[in-house]
Design a protein around this motif. Structure first.
Motif, PDB file in Angstrom:
ATOM      1  N   GLY A  88      10.267   6.844  -4.626  1.00 22.66           N
ATOM      2  CA  GLY A  88       9.147   6.505  -3.755  1.00 22.66           C
ATOM      3  C   GLY A  88       7.859   6.846  -4.468  1.00 22.66           C
ATOM      4  N   SER A  89       6.744   6.295  -3.965  1.00 18.88           N
ATOM      5  CA  SER A  89       5.482   6.724  -4.574  1.00 18.88           C
ATOM      6  C   SER A  89       5.210   8.180  -4.224  1.00 18.88           C
ATOM      7  CB  SER A  89       4.311   5.813  -4.202  1.00 18.88           C
ATOM      8  OG  SER A  89       4.332   5.438  -2.873  1.00 18.88           O
ATOM      9  N   ASP A  90       5.886   8.698  -3.204  1.00 19.59           N
ATOM     10  CA  ASP A  90       5.772  10.133  -2.888  1.00 19.59           C
ATOM     11  C   ASP A  90       6.057  11.007  -4.114  1.00 19.59           C
ATOM     12  OD1 ASP A  90       5.175   9.569  -0.293  1.00 19.59           O
ATOM     13  OD2 ASP A  90       7.080  10.259   0.547  1.00 19.59           O
ATOM     14  N   PHE A 114      -3.543  10.081   4.088  1.00 16.16           N
ATOM     15  CA  PHE A 114      -2.079  10.181   4.171  1.00 16.16           C
ATOM     16  C   PHE A 114      -1.620  11.644   4.087  1.00 16.16           C
ATOM     17  CE2 PHE A 114       2.091   9.187   1.800  1.00 16.16           C
ATOM     18  CZ  PHE A 114       2.773   8.886   2.968  1.00 16.16           C
ATOM     19  N   TYR A 117      -0.664  13.936   0.809  1.00 17.42           N
ATOM     20  CA  TYR A 117      -1.598  14.500  -0.179  1.00 17.42           C
ATOM     21  C   TYR A 117      -1.740  16.012  -0.029  1.00 17.42           C
ATOM     22  CZ  TYR A 117      -2.843   9.496  -0.183  1.00 17.42           C
ATOM     23  OH  TYR A 117      -2.809   8.127  -0.191  1.00 17.42           O
ATOM     24  N   ALA A 157      -5.937   6.105  -0.224  1.00 22.00           N
ATOM     25  CA  ALA A 157      -5.061   4.958   0.006  1.00 22.00           C
ATOM     26  C   ALA A 157      -5.955   3.779   0.379  1.00 22.00           C
ATOM     27  CB  ALA A 157      -4.070   5.244   1.136  1.00 22.00           C
ATOM     28  N   ASN A 161      -3.784   4.305   5.351  1.00 16.66           N
ATOM     29  CA  ASN A 161      -2.805   4.561   6.410  1.00 16.66           C
ATOM     30  C   ASN A 161      -3.179   5.912   7.025  1.00 16.66           C
ATOM     31  OD1 ASN A 161      -0.530   4.920   8.006  1.00 16.66           O
ATOM     32  ND2 ASN A 161       0.730   5.657   6.326  1.00 16.66           N
ATOM     33  N   ASP A 188      -3.844   4.945  -4.045  1.00 15.34           N
ATOM     34  CA  ASP A 188      -2.520   4.774  -3.453  1.00 15.34           C
ATOM     35  C   ASP A 188      -2.443   3.360  -2.879  1.00 15.34           C
ATOM     36  OD1 ASP A 188      -0.377   4.685  -1.650  1.00 15.34           O
ATOM     37  OD2 ASP A 188      -0.592   6.784  -1.063  1.00 15.34           O
ATOM     38  N   ALA A 190       0.063   1.636  -1.396  1.00 10.73           N
ATOM     39  CA  ALA A 190       1.283   1.373  -0.628  1.00 10.73           C
ATOM     40  C   ALA A 190       1.207   0.050   0.145  1.00 10.73           C
ATOM     41  CB  ALA A 190       1.564   2.536   0.334  1.00 10.73           C
ATOM     42  N   TYR A 191      -0.025  -0.367   0.472  1.00 11.94           N
ATOM     43  CA  TYR A 191      -0.188  -1.583   1.299  1.00 11.94           C
ATOM     44  C   TYR A 191      -0.947  -2.693   0.579  1.00 11.94           C
ATOM     45  CZ  TYR A 191       1.424   1.736   4.686  1.00 11.94           C
ATOM     46  OH  TYR A 191       2.189   2.676   5.314  1.00 11.94           O
ATOM     47  N   THR A 216       4.589   0.852  -4.159  1.00 11.33           N
ATOM     48  CA  THR A 216       5.896   1.216  -3.616  1.00 11.33           C
ATOM     49  C   THR A 216       6.729  -0.007  -3.245  1.00 11.33           C
ATOM     50  OG1 THR A 216       7.009   2.498  -1.896  1.00 11.33           O
ATOM     51  CG2 THR A 216       4.987   1.375  -1.248  1.00 11.33           C
ATOM     52  N   SER A 218       8.643   0.396  -0.628  1.00  8.32           N
ATOM     53  CA  SER A 218       9.030   0.789   0.734  1.00  8.32           C
ATOM     54  C   SER A 218       8.440  -0.077   1.833  1.00  8.32           C
ATOM     55  CB  SER A 218       8.589   2.233   0.998  1.00  8.32           C
ATOM     56  OG  SER A 218       9.203   3.109   0.085  1.00  8.32           O
ATOM     57  N   LYS A 219       7.360  -0.790   1.560  1.00  3.81           N
ATOM     58  CA  LYS A 219       6.669  -1.501   2.631  1.00  3.81           C
ATOM     59  C   LYS A 219       6.907  -3.008   2.514  1.00  3.81           C
ATOM     60  CE  LYS A 219       5.459   2.543   3.980  1.00  3.81           C
ATOM     61  NZ  LYS A 219       4.521   3.411   3.333  1.00  3.81           N
ATOM     62  N   ARG A 227      14.059   4.249  -1.744  1.00  7.56           N
ATOM     63  CA  ARG A 227      13.197   5.248  -2.386  1.00  7.56           C
ATOM     64  C   ARG A 227      12.822   4.882  -3.819  1.00  7.56           C
ATOM     65  NH1 ARG A 227      10.748   6.117   0.367  1.00  7.56           N
ATOM     66  NH2 ARG A 227       9.941   8.061  -0.452  1.00  7.56           N
TER      67      ARG A 227
HETATM   68  C1  PLP Z   1       4.374   4.621   3.065  1.00 12.86           C
HETATM   69  C2  PLP Z   1       3.308   5.194   2.212  1.00 12.86           C
HETATM   70  C3  PLP Z   1       3.562   5.599   0.912  1.00 12.86           C
HETATM   71  C4  PLP Z   1       4.865   5.263   0.266  1.00 12.86           C
HETATM   72  O1  PLP Z   1       5.778   6.188   0.302  1.00 12.86           O
HETATM   73  P1  PLP Z   1       7.121   5.958  -0.522  1.00 12.86           P
HETATM   74  O2  PLP Z   1       7.413   7.313  -0.986  1.00 12.86           O
HETATM   75  O3  PLP Z   1       6.828   5.019  -1.638  1.00 12.86           O
HETATM   76  O4  PLP Z   1       8.105   5.408   0.452  1.00 12.86           O
HETATM   77  C5  PLP Z   1       2.551   6.101   0.131  1.00 12.86           C
HETATM   78  N1  PLP Z   1       1.309   6.195   0.617  1.00 12.86           N
HETATM   79  C6  PLP Z   1       1.005   5.783   1.853  1.00 12.86           C
HETATM   80  C7  PLP Z   1      -0.396   5.849   2.312  1.00 12.86           C
HETATM   81  C8  PLP Z   1       1.997   5.291   2.692  1.00 12.86           C
HETATM   82  O5  PLP Z   1       1.705   4.905   3.926  1.00 12.86           O
END
Ligand code: PLP
Length: 361
Positions: A88-90, A114, A117, A157, A161, A188, A190-191, A216, A218-219, A227
């Motif tokens: 994941g980007s996490d 987010f 962080y 981000a 988000n 970031d 993610a979107y 990521t 994930s979205k 992940r």
């Molecule tokens: C969902 C999200 C992530 C992504 O998390 P993953 O670990 O890649 O699933 C990262 N930053 C933001 C702001 C998110 O909403």
């Protein structure tokens, strides 16, 4: 006597990350719109690739992620040598904090930023510092005002988000121009896929030595359960992060699934197009009901109610109808509900439920 066993400073200050809920008592199959997942799932090609790879699960995966990095580079026009893949980007966020911020250092982020962080900053022993936003938008001048000689990382981000708002490339460049030399800017993304025309910060990354972007699967790619995410940055940063990354951080299934997903450009383009249409319909429907929301650049909308009690009542009403959304109270938005854009029939259900909520009030 042995020394007391205690964790590193900062770790016990971490509040556990709250993921989107997925269950409602009494509803066998609730409609889950709480985690910004792709309602259509992953590309069928990705699912097939993972099924095929299951038979090879006894083999260790490659450590260099070469095939996946190559595919990402090809599809997005990036330099494969400057990509690092993570769980994941996490994981990329954590690696950045671990590598660049420690005790005495500050990690800057914004008011509704987010939740990962501050967690990653504290896990590294650093101090997270939050600066105000303006009407749910990141404000570059306030961020610049928050920079000190201790600031090592700034996380933004874009789109944001849970606010779904965005700042434009000129503002982002202005921020990058104002960074002191010890400071890295992390965009970031993610979107990013849902923000039509935005390159996620690619041009900024390529123009400087102090900007990193994360993305990521994930979205938009519908693979939150797999992940996989990645970072793109200057060679010196990628080299640093690779030294602390676990050599087998991504499983063989994750590697082939993500590679097939990114190569299936038609699937993701279709999902993004439907999201854009449905996002407009959901936002418009909310406003017609008298529920405010900012223009969304992501795959969710942030609905604003009169106050926290009204938001709680709306949340309870949706739950009774089997719909799970996100109450972003820990993000300083107690009067809001974050609603992931679903399939057309899902969004019909949300609008109908909120219509009956507003009608009953
Ligand atoms: C969902 C999200 C992530 C992504 O998390 P993953 O670990 O890649 O699933 C990262 N930053 C933001 C702001 C998110 O909403």
């Amino acid at each position: 006597m042995t020394a007391p066993i205690r964790p590193q400073p900062g770790i016990l200050d971490i509040a556990l990350y709250q993921g989107g809920a997925s269950e409602i008592e009494g509803h066998a199959e609730p409609l889950k719109l709480s985690s910004n997942e792709n309602p259509f799932g992953a590309s069928p090609a990705a699912v097939a690739a993972m099924a095929g790879a299951a038979a090879q699960a006894h083999r260790y995966p490659p450590t260099d992620h070469g095939a996946l990095r190559g595919a990402i580079a090809e599809v997005h026009g990036l330099d494969a040598a400057r990509i690092i893949c993570g769980v994941g980007s996490d994981e990329i966020i954590h690696l950045l904090c671990q590598a660049y911020a420690g005790p005495g250092d500050e990690v800057l982020y914004t008011e509704h930023g987010f939740g990962m962080y501050p967690i990653a900053a504290k896990a590294a022993g650093a101090t997270p510092v939050q600066v105000a936003e303006v009407e749910r938008h990141v404000d570059v001048d306030t961020l610049i005002g928050g920079i000190t000689e201790r600031t090592r990382l700034i996380f933004i981000a874009n789109p944001a988000n849970p606010c779904a708002t965005m700042i434009d490339s000129e503002e982002m460049t202005r921020l990058a121009d104002a960074l002191p030399e010890q400071c890295l800017l992390i965009l970031d993304g993610a979107y990013v896929e849902f923000a039509d025309g935005y390159d996620g910060g690619k041009s900024l990354v390529e123009a400087r030595e102090n900007v990193v972007m994360t993305r990521t699967f994930s979205k938009a790619y519908g693979l939150g359960g797999l992940r996989v995410g990645y970072g793109y940055g200057p060679a010196h940063v990628i080299d640093t992060l690779n030294r602390i990354r676990g050599p087998f951080n991504l499983s063989g299934l994750a590697l082939v699934g993500a590679e097939a997903a990114i190569r299936d450009v038609d699937w993701v383009a279709r999902c993004i197009a439907i999201n854009a249409q449905e996002r407009a319909r959901l936002s418009g429907g909310l406003r017609q009901l008298g529920i405010a929301c900012d223009e969304s650049f992501a795959n969710f909308v942030l609905a604003r109610f009169a106050d926290e009690a009204t938001a709680d009542a709306a949340d309870a009403h949706l739950k009774r109808d089997g719909i799970i959304v996100r109450a972003p109270k820990s993000y300083g938005l107690p009067q809001c509900l974050r609603i992931t854009v679903g399939r057309p029939e899902d969004n019909d259900r949300v609008l109908a439920a909120l219509g009956s909520f507003v009608g009953a009030a």
